[in-house]
Design a protein around this motif. Structure first.
Motif, PDB file in Angstrom:
ATOM      1  N   ASP A 149       0.787  -1.256  -0.025  1.00  0.00           N
ATOM      2  CA  ASP A 149       0.015  -0.022   0.178  1.00  0.00           C
ATOM      3  C   ASP A 149       0.785   1.283  -0.088  1.00  0.00           C
ATOM      4  OD1 ASP A 149      -2.721  -1.055   0.195  1.00  0.00           O
ATOM      5  OD2 ASP A 149      -2.233  -1.899   2.025  1.00  0.00           O
ATOM      6  N   PHE A 150       2.398   1.138   0.033  1.00  0.00           N
ATOM      7  CA  PHE A 150       3.049   2.352   0.155  1.00  0.00           C
ATOM      8  C   PHE A 150       4.083   2.479  -0.848  1.00  0.00           C
ATOM      9  CE2 PHE A 150       0.768   2.467   4.090  1.00  0.00           C
ATOM     10  CZ  PHE A 150       0.751   3.944   4.459  1.00  0.00           C
ATOM     11  N   ILE A 151       4.644   1.261  -1.114  1.00  0.00           N
ATOM     12  CA  ILE A 151       5.790   1.336  -1.988  1.00  0.00           C
ATOM     13  C   ILE A 151       5.723   0.359  -3.112  1.00  0.00           C
ATOM     14  CG2 ILE A 151       7.451   2.408  -0.478  1.00  0.00           C
ATOM     15  CD1 ILE A 151       8.757  -0.487  -0.230  1.00  0.00           C
ATOM     16  N   SER A 152       6.513   0.488  -4.283  1.00  0.00           N
ATOM     17  CA  SER A 152       6.725  -0.505  -5.219  1.00  0.00           C
ATOM     18  C   SER A 152       8.319  -0.667  -5.337  1.00  0.00           C
ATOM     19  CB  SER A 152       6.321  -0.359  -6.655  1.00  0.00           C
ATOM     20  OG  SER A 152       6.581   1.071  -7.030  1.00  0.00           O
ATOM     21  N   VAL A 153       8.944  -1.697  -5.682  1.00  0.00           N
ATOM     22  CA  VAL A 153      10.305  -1.823  -5.994  1.00  0.00           C
ATOM     23  C   VAL A 153      10.683  -2.092  -7.560  1.00  0.00           C
ATOM     24  CG1 VAL A 153      12.535  -3.134  -5.585  1.00  0.00           C
ATOM     25  CG2 VAL A 153      10.916  -2.535  -3.532  1.00  0.00           C
ATOM     26  N   SER A 154      11.764  -1.410  -8.029  1.00  0.00           N
ATOM     27  CA  SER A 154      12.007  -1.535  -9.503  1.00  0.00           C
ATOM     28  C   SER A 154      13.517  -1.792  -9.811  1.00  0.00           C
ATOM     29  CB  SER A 154      11.394  -0.535 -10.223  1.00  0.00           C
ATOM     30  OG  SER A 154      12.201   0.770  -9.768  1.00  0.00           O
ATOM     31  N   GLY A 155      13.865  -2.136 -10.779  1.00  0.00           N
ATOM     32  CA  GLY A 155      15.382  -2.208 -10.961  1.00  0.00           C
ATOM     33  C   GLY A 155      15.955  -3.661 -10.538  1.00  0.00           C
ATOM     34  N   THR A 156      17.035  -4.037 -10.862  1.00  0.00           N
ATOM     35  CA  THR A 156      17.641  -5.195 -10.540  1.00  0.00           C
ATOM     36  C   THR A 156      19.046  -4.949  -9.840  1.00  0.00           C
ATOM     37  OG1 THR A 156      18.866  -5.347 -12.817  1.00  0.00           O
ATOM     38  CG2 THR A 156      16.593  -6.550 -12.525  1.00  0.00           C
ATOM     39  N   GLY A 157      19.405  -6.071  -8.962  1.00  0.00           N
ATOM     40  CA  GLY A 157      20.662  -5.798  -8.351  1.00  0.00           C
ATOM     41  C   GLY A 157      20.690  -6.910  -7.086  1.00  0.00           C
ATOM     42  N   THR A 158      21.800  -6.739  -6.344  1.00  0.00           N
ATOM     43  CA  THR A 158      22.115  -7.781  -5.366  1.00  0.00           C
ATOM     44  C   THR A 158      21.527  -7.149  -4.079  1.00  0.00           C
ATOM     45  OG1 THR A 158      23.838  -8.656  -6.741  1.00  0.00           O
ATOM     46  CG2 THR A 158      23.681  -9.196  -4.311  1.00  0.00           C
ATOM     47  N   LEU A 159      20.911  -7.972  -3.543  1.00  0.00           N
ATOM     48  CA  LEU A 159      20.260  -7.426  -2.206  1.00  0.00           C
ATOM     49  C   LEU A 159      21.254  -7.742  -0.931  1.00  0.00           C
ATOM     50  CD1 LEU A 159      16.470  -8.949  -2.080  1.00  0.00           C
ATOM     51  CD2 LEU A 159      17.202  -6.652  -2.232  1.00  0.00           C
ATOM     52  N   ALA A 160      21.169  -6.540  -0.088  1.00  0.00           N
ATOM     53  CA  ALA A 160      22.164  -6.602   0.883  1.00  0.00           C
ATOM     54  C   ALA A 160      21.488  -5.814   1.955  1.00  0.00           C
ATOM     55  CB  ALA A 160      23.530  -5.993   0.477  1.00  0.00           C
ATOM     56  N   ALA A 161      22.067  -6.027   3.071  1.00  0.00           N
ATOM     57  CA  ALA A 161      21.358  -5.087   4.310  1.00  0.00           C
ATOM     58  C   ALA A 161      21.513  -3.657   4.241  1.00  0.00           C
ATOM     59  CB  ALA A 161      22.435  -5.688   5.909  1.00  0.00           C
ATOM     60  N   ALA A 162      20.184  -3.206   4.423  1.00  0.00           N
ATOM     61  CA  ALA A 162      20.301  -1.688   4.116  1.00  0.00           C
ATOM     62  C   ALA A 162      18.985  -1.026   4.736  1.00  0.00           C
ATOM     63  CB  ALA A 162      20.157  -1.714   2.541  1.00  0.00           C
ATOM     64  N   SER A 163      19.114   0.198   4.958  1.00  0.00           N
ATOM     65  CA  SER A 163      17.845   0.941   5.502  1.00  0.00           C
ATOM     66  C   SER A 163      17.811   2.376   4.751  1.00  0.00           C
ATOM     67  CB  SER A 163      18.162   1.010   7.061  1.00  0.00           C
ATOM     68  OG  SER A 163      17.105   1.815   7.525  1.00  0.00           O
ATOM     69  N   VAL A 164      16.865   2.597   4.054  1.00  0.00           N
ATOM     70  CA  VAL A 164      16.959   3.881   3.408  1.00  0.00           C
ATOM     71  C   VAL A 164      15.518   4.656   3.522  1.00  0.00           C
ATOM     72  CG1 VAL A 164      15.928   2.519   1.305  1.00  0.00           C
ATOM     73  CG2 VAL A 164      16.997   4.816   1.140  1.00  0.00           C
ATOM     74  N   LYS A 165      15.812   5.857   3.913  1.00  0.00           N
ATOM     75  CA  LYS A 165      14.552   6.761   4.118  1.00  0.00           C
ATOM     76  C   LYS A 165      14.001   7.297   2.733  1.00  0.00           C
ATOM     77  CE  LYS A 165      12.126  10.123   6.959  1.00  0.00           C
ATOM     78  NZ  LYS A 165      12.370  10.950   8.142  1.00  0.00           N
ATOM     79  N   LEU A 166      12.861   7.304   2.160  1.00  0.00           N
ATOM     80  CA  LEU A 166      12.681   7.811   0.871  1.00  0.00           C
ATOM     81  C   LEU A 166      12.660   9.497   1.152  1.00  0.00           C
ATOM     82  CD1 LEU A 166      11.752   4.950   0.345  1.00  0.00           C
ATOM     83  CD2 LEU A 166       9.702   5.735  -0.697  1.00  0.00           C
ATOM     84  N   THR A 167      12.853  10.019  -0.035  1.00  0.00           N
ATOM     85  CA  THR A 167      12.969  11.470  -0.090  1.00  0.00           C
ATOM     86  C   THR A 167      12.285  12.179  -1.401  1.00  0.00           C
ATOM     87  OG1 THR A 167      15.124  11.467  -1.081  1.00  0.00           O
ATOM     88  CG2 THR A 167      15.068  11.723   1.395  1.00  0.00           C
ATOM     89  N   GLY A 168      12.267  13.220  -1.297  1.00  0.00           N
ATOM     90  CA  GLY A 168      11.694  14.024  -2.784  1.00  0.00           C
ATOM     91  C   GLY A 168      10.154  14.074  -2.958  1.00  0.00           C
ATOM     92  N   GLY A 169       9.587  13.431  -1.978  1.00  0.00           N
ATOM     93  CA  GLY A 169       8.012  13.479  -2.240  1.00  0.00           C
ATOM     94  C   GLY A 169       7.477  14.822  -2.014  1.00  0.00           C
ATOM     95  N   THR A 170       6.675  15.488  -2.868  1.00  0.00           N
ATOM     96  CA  THR A 170       6.079  16.665  -2.893  1.00  0.00           C
ATOM     97  C   THR A 170       4.395  16.704  -3.121  1.00  0.00           C
ATOM     98  OG1 THR A 170       6.426  17.408  -5.016  1.00  0.00           O
ATOM     99  CG2 THR A 170       8.181  17.906  -3.474  1.00  0.00           C
ATOM    100  N   ASN A 171       3.690  17.575  -2.336  1.00  0.00           N
ATOM    101  CA  ASN A 171       2.252  17.596  -2.750  1.00  0.00           C
ATOM    102  C   ASN A 171       2.164  18.274  -3.918  1.00  0.00           C
ATOM    103  OD1 ASN A 171       1.591  16.395  -0.455  1.00  0.00           O
ATOM    104  ND2 ASN A 171       1.438  18.129   0.643  1.00  0.00           N
ATOM    105  N   GLY A 172       0.954  18.123  -4.805  1.00  0.00           N
ATOM    106  CA  GLY A 172       0.783  18.877  -5.899  1.00  0.00           C
ATOM    107  C   GLY A 172       0.191  20.059  -5.423  1.00  0.00           C
ATOM    108  N   THR A 173      -0.695  20.561  -6.500  1.00  0.00           N
ATOM    109  CA  THR A 173      -1.346  21.839  -6.275  1.00  0.00           C
ATOM    110  C   THR A 173      -2.767  21.751  -7.025  1.00  0.00           C
ATOM    111  OG1 THR A 173      -0.154  23.240  -8.287  1.00  0.00           O
ATOM    112  CG2 THR A 173       0.646  23.339  -5.977  1.00  0.00           C
ATOM    113  N   PRO A 174      -3.650  22.371  -6.494  1.00  0.00           N
ATOM    114  CA  PRO A 174      -5.065  22.267  -7.285  1.00  0.00           C
ATOM    115  C   PRO A 174      -4.835  23.194  -8.503  1.00  0.00           C
ATOM    116  CG  PRO A 174      -5.379  22.850  -5.135  1.00  0.00           C
ATOM    117  CD  PRO A 174      -3.825  23.005  -5.123  1.00  0.00           C
TER     118      PRO A 174
END
Length: 425
Positions: A149-174
């Protein structure tokens, strides 16, 4: 079935069912939010964390206190998010080549954290909003991750231990056409009350026209706005704010409260002297004279009565009385009852009569019987109408061979709102 042997054969068949009544208790409103789809339907018992990004008890998110106010009373809210245009979805690089992307545009996406931890030969990918874990999946590689309900994952790579906080999200305007887009979308839904908590003149004009158009089509919705002296049986003009201890509501914002209350009581009761039990304050606090002036000008107001925030008088904005809109049409309960009756009568005829009953003396008698039954069982017996008999319904042949003209004379049973007492000592 051909019966061969002697004896009794019994067949059970479904008889005619009573006509289903139109839905009630539903509010439609536009909101500027930090998260969510363009249209979200929320029931009174729903947890809004997964749909709006905040729990119902969390008023920090944009618009969340208004959502709470509506759902204090209404059974359902049809929410239109008005600030998606130009918004950006938050993203984050989980590991090299693999990106997590927020489901919706909005600043709430910046509160999403994705963690990856080892679990034997597999990996546990968790999604958190703030400190609340909302999803956990065990995968062997990124292709097995299922969008939540909150994210999707894309791309390919090798999984490893990680912790990432998403950034760059903005509201639109009417957009400049947002009101038109909102109202066009709302034509797809069923609701009783539509509310607007803003003051943009173009939106107010569009909403008034929308209500008039819908009622002309016998979709008898009502609207709640603030500071709009509409002089209209279908528009409530709320001019007082207030709120609970947790937050304040302007008169504009309190339209959410009034909309929920109007949807809740429907035809079952009046809002006159109806206590807003969760409020602890009103603003502005009007004097007795100011209350009288407000009521005379068609304002729905809230005042402290015996220390409790209370709706003073259940009235719409009608102040000019005519033969078509007499003085009693000024009463909210009366108009809600008449509107509800008109819609249920139309639904009865559309679903039980049109194309099913011949336009003959016997057929018209059947139609009359259905109308009388609907009126008696759903309005007279519960006490919503008075002095109704079968003689108050007439069904006559129309000009065309396939038309009839129906008339139902009804009298709404209003509540006792004014009492004069003389005390002799």
């Amino acid at each position: 079935m051909i019966q061969i042997l002697p004896g009794t054969n019994v067949t059970v068949q479904a008889g005619e069912r009573a006509a289903e009544l139109v839905a009630t208790g539903i509010v439609a409103m536009p909101f500027a939010l930090n998260w969510g789809d363009t249209v979200t339907e929320i029931n009174a018992s729903d947890d809004t964390l997964y749909s709006l990004g905040y729990k119902r008890s969390d008023y920090t998110g944009a618009g969340m206190k208004l959502v709470a106010e509506v759902l204090h009373s209404a059974d359902k809210l049809i929410l239109y998010r008005s600030n998606t245009d130009g918004g950006v979805k938050a993203t984050g690089t989980v590991v090299t080549g693999i990106t997590a992307t927020a489901k919706y545009v909005g600043t709430l996406g910046n509160d999403i954290t994705v963690t990856v931890t080892a679990s034997g030969e597999s990996w546990v990918i968790k999604t958190l909003v703030g400190t609340t874990e909302i999803d956990s999946q065990i995968v062997t590689d990124e292709s097995e991750f299922v969008a939540n309900d909150f994210i999707s994952v894309s791309g390919t790579g090798t999984l490893a231990a990680a912790s990432v906080k998403l950034t760059g999200g903005t509201n639109g305007t009417p957009r400049s056409t947002e009101a038109d887009l909102w109202l066009a979308e709302m034509e797809k839904y069923t609701f009783n009350v539509i509310a607007y908590c803003g003051s943009t003149a173009a939106t107010i004009t569009a909403l008034r026209a929308f209500v008039a158009d819908q009622r002309a089509k016998n979709n008898m919705i009502q609207a709640v706005m603030s500071g709009v002296a509409a002089d209209n049986v279908a528009i409530y003009n709320n001019t007082v704010g207030g709120g609970p201890d947790d937050y304040d509501l302007s008169a504009l914002e309190a339209c959410s409260t009034i909309a929920g209350l109007v949807a809740e009581v429907g035809i079952t009761g009046s809002l006159t002297h109806h206590q807003i039990s969760w409020w602890t304050k009103v603003s502005p606090s009007l004097t007795h004279t100011q209350q009288e002036t407000a009521v005379q000008s068609g304002q729905l107001i809230v005042a402290l009565i015996y220390g409790v925030p209370t709706v003073v008088y259940d009235i719409n904005s009608l102040v000019t009385y005519t033969d078509e809109a007499p003085k009693d049409f000024h009463k909210g309960l009366i108009m809600r009852t008449l509107d509800n009756y008109a819609m249920n009568l139309q639904k009865l005829l559309d679903t039980k009569c049109i194309g099913k009953i011949r336009n003959s003396v016997e057929g018209r008698a059947q139609i009359k019987a259905k109308v009388v039954k609907l009126t008696t069982e759903n309005y007279l017996n519960p006490g919503y109408l008075e002095d109704f008999t079968a003689d108050d319904v007439t069904i006559n042949a129309g000009t065309d061979s396939d038309s009839v003209v129906a008339t139902a004379n009804i009298k709404v049973a209003d509540t006792v709102d004014k009492i004069q007492i003389t005390v002799i000592a």
